[in-house]
Design a protein around this motif. Sequence first.
Motif, PDB file in Angstrom:
ATOM      1  N   PHE A 176       0.934  -1.334  -0.112  1.00  6.58           N
ATOM      2  CA  PHE A 176      -0.049  -0.221  -0.088  1.00  6.58           C
ATOM      3  C   PHE A 176       0.913   1.429  -0.138  1.00  6.58           C
ATOM      4  N   VAL A 177       1.968   1.282   0.784  1.00  8.33           N
ATOM      5  CA  VAL A 177       2.798   2.406   0.752  1.00  8.33           C
ATOM      6  C   VAL A 177       3.285   2.701  -0.641  1.00  8.33           C
ATOM      7  N   ALA A 178       3.829   1.712  -1.040  1.00 10.76           N
ATOM      8  CA  ALA A 178       4.431   1.504  -2.487  1.00 10.76           C
ATOM      9  C   ALA A 178       3.496   2.129  -3.537  1.00 10.76           C
ATOM     10  N   MET A 179       2.217   1.773  -3.329  1.00 10.90           N
ATOM     11  CA  MET A 179       1.287   2.328  -4.388  1.00 10.90           C
ATOM     12  C   MET A 179       0.951   3.794  -4.052  1.00 10.90           C
ATOM     13  N   ASP A 180       0.972   4.155  -2.891  1.00 15.05           N
ATOM     14  CA  ASP A 180       0.750   5.592  -2.666  1.00 15.05           C
ATOM     15  C   ASP A 180       1.957   6.359  -3.264  1.00 15.05           C
ATOM     16  N   ILE A 181       3.276   5.910  -2.943  1.00 15.08           N
ATOM     17  CA  ILE A 181       4.617   6.728  -3.577  1.00 15.08           C
ATOM     18  C   ILE A 181       4.343   6.783  -4.851  1.00 15.08           C
ATOM     19  N   ARG A 182       3.844   5.539  -5.707  1.00 14.93           N
ATOM     20  CA  ARG A 182       3.979   5.614  -7.119  1.00 14.93           C
ATOM     21  C   ARG A 182       3.007   6.512  -7.820  1.00 14.93           C
ATOM     22  N   ARG A 183       1.734   6.727  -6.931  1.00 16.42           N
ATOM     23  CA  ARG A 183       0.823   7.733  -7.462  1.00 16.42           C
ATOM     24  C   ARG A 183       1.338   9.086  -7.357  1.00 16.42           C
ATOM     25  N   SER A 184       2.108   9.324  -5.951  1.00 14.73           N
ATOM     26  CA  SER A 184       2.842  10.692  -5.710  1.00 14.73           C
ATOM     27  C   SER A 184       3.547  11.133  -6.847  1.00 14.73           C
ATOM     28  N   LEU A 185       4.472   9.859  -7.194  1.00 18.49           N
ATOM     29  CA  LEU A 185       5.482  10.152  -8.330  1.00 18.49           C
ATOM     30  C   LEU A 185       4.758  10.475  -9.585  1.00 18.49           C
ATOM     31  N   HIS A 186       3.685   9.717  -9.777  1.00 18.29           N
ATOM     32  CA  HIS A 186       2.896   9.760 -11.189  1.00 18.29           C
ATOM     33  C   HIS A 186       2.664  11.436 -11.340  1.00 18.29           C
ATOM     34  N   PHE A 187       2.000  11.928 -10.160  1.00 19.23           N
ATOM     35  CA  PHE A 187       1.412  13.423 -10.325  1.00 19.23           C
ATOM     36  C   PHE A 187       2.434  14.220 -10.506  1.00 19.23           C
ATOM     37  N   LEU A 188       3.784  14.258  -9.628  1.00 18.89           N
ATOM     38  CA  LEU A 188       4.754  14.976  -9.929  1.00 18.89           C
ATOM     39  C   LEU A 188       5.410  15.314 -11.195  1.00 18.89           C
ATOM     40  N   GLY A 189       5.316  13.904 -11.816  1.00 21.28           N
ATOM     41  CA  GLY A 189       5.903  13.725 -13.148  1.00 21.28           C
ATOM     42  C   GLY A 189       4.898  14.194 -14.067  1.00 21.28           C
ATOM     43  N   GLU A 190       3.750  14.752 -13.605  1.00 23.57           N
ATOM     44  CA  GLU A 190       2.852  15.064 -14.865  1.00 23.57           C
ATOM     45  C   GLU A 190       3.064  16.590 -14.959  1.00 23.57           C
ATOM     46  N   ILE A 191       3.614  17.206 -13.957  1.00 23.96           N
ATOM     47  CA  ILE A 191       3.953  18.605 -13.947  1.00 23.96           C
ATOM     48  C   ILE A 191       5.111  19.117 -14.802  1.00 23.96           C
ATOM     49  N   THR A 192       6.182  18.231 -14.954  1.00 23.25           N
ATOM     50  CA  THR A 192       7.462  18.304 -15.623  1.00 23.25           C
ATOM     51  C   THR A 192       7.461  17.682 -16.989  1.00 23.25           C
ATOM     52  N   GLY A 193       6.315  16.701 -17.176  1.00 21.13           N
ATOM     53  CA  GLY A 193       6.253  15.943 -18.533  1.00 21.13           C
ATOM     54  C   GLY A 193       6.869  14.651 -18.481  1.00 21.13           C
ATOM     55  N   GLU A 194       7.577  14.338 -17.354  1.00 20.64           N
ATOM     56  CA  GLU A 194       8.272  13.078 -17.214  1.00 20.64           C
ATOM     57  C   GLU A 194       6.946  11.918 -17.450  1.00 20.64           C
ATOM     58  N   ILE A 195       6.078  12.205 -17.267  1.00 17.93           N
ATOM     59  CA  ILE A 195       4.600  11.448 -17.582  1.00 17.93           C
ATOM     60  C   ILE A 195       3.897  12.059 -18.339  1.00 17.93           C
ATOM     61  N   THR A 196       3.472  11.647 -19.403  1.00 23.57           N
ATOM     62  CA  THR A 196       2.577  12.474 -20.172  1.00 23.57           C
ATOM     63  C   THR A 196       1.578  11.441 -20.718  1.00 23.57           C
ATOM     64  N   THR A 197       0.328  12.036 -21.069  1.00 23.64           N
ATOM     65  CA  THR A 197      -0.687  11.318 -21.805  1.00 23.64           C
ATOM     66  C   THR A 197      -0.889  11.971 -23.001  1.00 23.64           C
ATOM     67  N   ASP A 198      -1.682  11.209 -24.025  1.00 22.40           N
ATOM     68  CA  ASP A 198      -1.659  11.925 -25.201  1.00 22.40           C
ATOM     69  C   ASP A 198      -2.504  13.277 -25.337  1.00 22.40           C
ATOM     70  N   ASP A 199      -3.639  12.872 -24.492  1.00 21.35           N
ATOM     71  CA  ASP A 199      -4.641  14.097 -24.395  1.00 21.35           C
ATOM     72  C   ASP A 199      -3.943  15.141 -23.847  1.00 21.35           C
ATOM     73  N   LEU A 200      -3.096  15.102 -22.851  1.00 23.01           N
ATOM     74  CA  LEU A 200      -2.431  15.969 -22.047  1.00 23.01           C
ATOM     75  C   LEU A 200      -1.589  16.915 -23.156  1.00 23.01           C
ATOM     76  N   LEU A 201      -0.896  16.161 -23.996  1.00 25.22           N
ATOM     77  CA  LEU A 201       0.037  16.974 -24.783  1.00 25.22           C
ATOM     78  C   LEU A 201      -0.698  17.761 -25.801  1.00 25.22           C
ATOM     79  N   GLU A 202      -1.796  17.014 -26.110  1.00 23.98           N
ATOM     80  CA  GLU A 202      -2.644  17.883 -27.237  1.00 23.98           C
ATOM     81  C   GLU A 202      -3.363  18.772 -26.862  1.00 23.98           C
ATOM     82  N   ASN A 203      -3.831  18.934 -25.658  1.00 27.12           N
ATOM     83  CA  ASN A 203      -4.358  19.757 -24.866  1.00 27.12           C
ATOM     84  C   ASN A 203      -3.373  21.315 -24.896  1.00 27.12           C
TER      85      ASN A 203
END
Length: 460
Positions: free
Chosen positions: A424-451
């Motif tokens: 569970f801890v690992a899952m929450d950390i992964r989620r945090s990492l995901h959202f932080l990565g969204e800001i800098t673009g290390e994690i992107t989705t097609d919709d996001l880029l297009e937008n």
Amino acid sequence: MSFSLSEQNDTIIALATPQGVGAIAVIRLSGKDAITLTNDVFFGKNLEKQDSHTIHFGTIRDGEKIIDEVLVSLFIAPKSFTKENVVEISTHGSSYIINQVLKLFIRKGARPAKPGEFTQRAFLNGQFDLAQAEAVADLIHADSETSHQAALSQMRGGFSSEIQELRSRLIHFASMIELELDFGEEDVEFASRGELRTLVERLLRVVEELILSFDLGNVIKNGVPTVIAGKPNAGKSTLLNALLNEEKAIVSEIAGTTRDFIEDEINIGGVIFRFIDTAGLRETTDTIEAIGVSRTQEKMKSASLILYLFDLGDTDLVEINRDVNKLENQGVPFLKVANKVDKGNTELISELKEKHPDTIFISAGKKENLEDLKARILVLVNLDKFRTGNTVVTNVRHYDSLVKTRESLLDILGGLDNQVTNDFVAMDIRRSLHFLGEITGEITTDDLLENIFRNFCIGK
Ligand SMILES: Nc1nc2c(ncn2[C@@H]2O[C@H](COP(=O)(O)OP(=O)(O)OP(=O)(O)O)[C@@H](O)[C@H]2O)c(=O)[nH]1
Ligand SMILES: [Mg+2]
């Protein structure tokens, strides 16, 4: 992704300067064939034999026909904005010439760029991260000194580097905990829970500060909402007009002239203020005026700043004390502004100087002491914190990701408190990492880029 890979190989072209007549216009090409294509229609030196970052004079010709005399600037990959070959052609700024040049290049094989495609290529080729790419758009749209500063510092990466550093520390913990998971039943602890808690708490503080800065960022982008409030006939509309230097609002000696609010932007010391003139505050039996009064009260609650304006000839200390008391309870910063100082009323003036020494005395009608008022307004909003280069979040997308990051960080802490299992801890950390990565673009989705890139203008 909004563009297919084959489109990525195209050489794109667009007008980089605004549409319309100007002294010069700049047409920009980017892509593998940018220089070859230009060389084909350019009469002057052989562009394929020139160094990067050089400028060349010559003519652009369609067959025998000369279209224009131009200057061509060369940027050879990877030393360019997009990290591809880039050519900038400065032509004379007539729309006829611009169209002829664009048509010629498109006939030769260039493709018209889509909105934001230059910046998108720069991002995809690693020139900068997503937060910086978005700052490019903000920079173009910035229309005051402060919004320009915010965009500039974000584009330079101030914002992203902070996030990236914290994220990489969290990644370290994530991998330690994943390692623990690999050991299954065995009771090993590679990642110290105490250190993890300290890091998460630090992250939370930074994220929360960034979330708070969004309010300030918003103000910088959209203007500081500033309400002018007071009794009917205090001179609120006169003050708005005086600050704007135009007769925007109707002024009359009839109490209750302004019924709906009127707003406009004023730049004071490089900061945009959105001044809102309102219906005068009083008990009224007139239905329409009453609606105006209740709108005034709503506007006052959501304002960043209130100018409490009163007519020196139409009030007394008792009334002023009562109003000031109300405003203090409301919690929105306000200035006490005494109007119609040109008409005198020495008794009230000296009472005010004693009991409310921070009162500003003006004459809206005669435009007296308005500079003083502006200076006091600037002090009150205090954007100095921002000017010294503090990170300010101005982007709604970043704000959303930060709020989600905060939630998942709180989940990690909650999990630690309740001693939930590692997965569970690992899952929450992964989620945090995901959202932080969204800001800098290390994690992107097609919709996001297009937008994001859809909001750019063509040529950027
Ligand atoms: N002598 C003098 N008269 C002023 C001054 N400022 C405004 N007035 C006059 O005061 C009257 C009311 O001004 P407005 O600006 O319409 O007042 P308001 O607060 O917008 O009033 P409402 O819209 O009815 O709430 C007008 O006749 C103005 O010309 C000033 O500084 N000196
Ligand atoms: Mg008015």
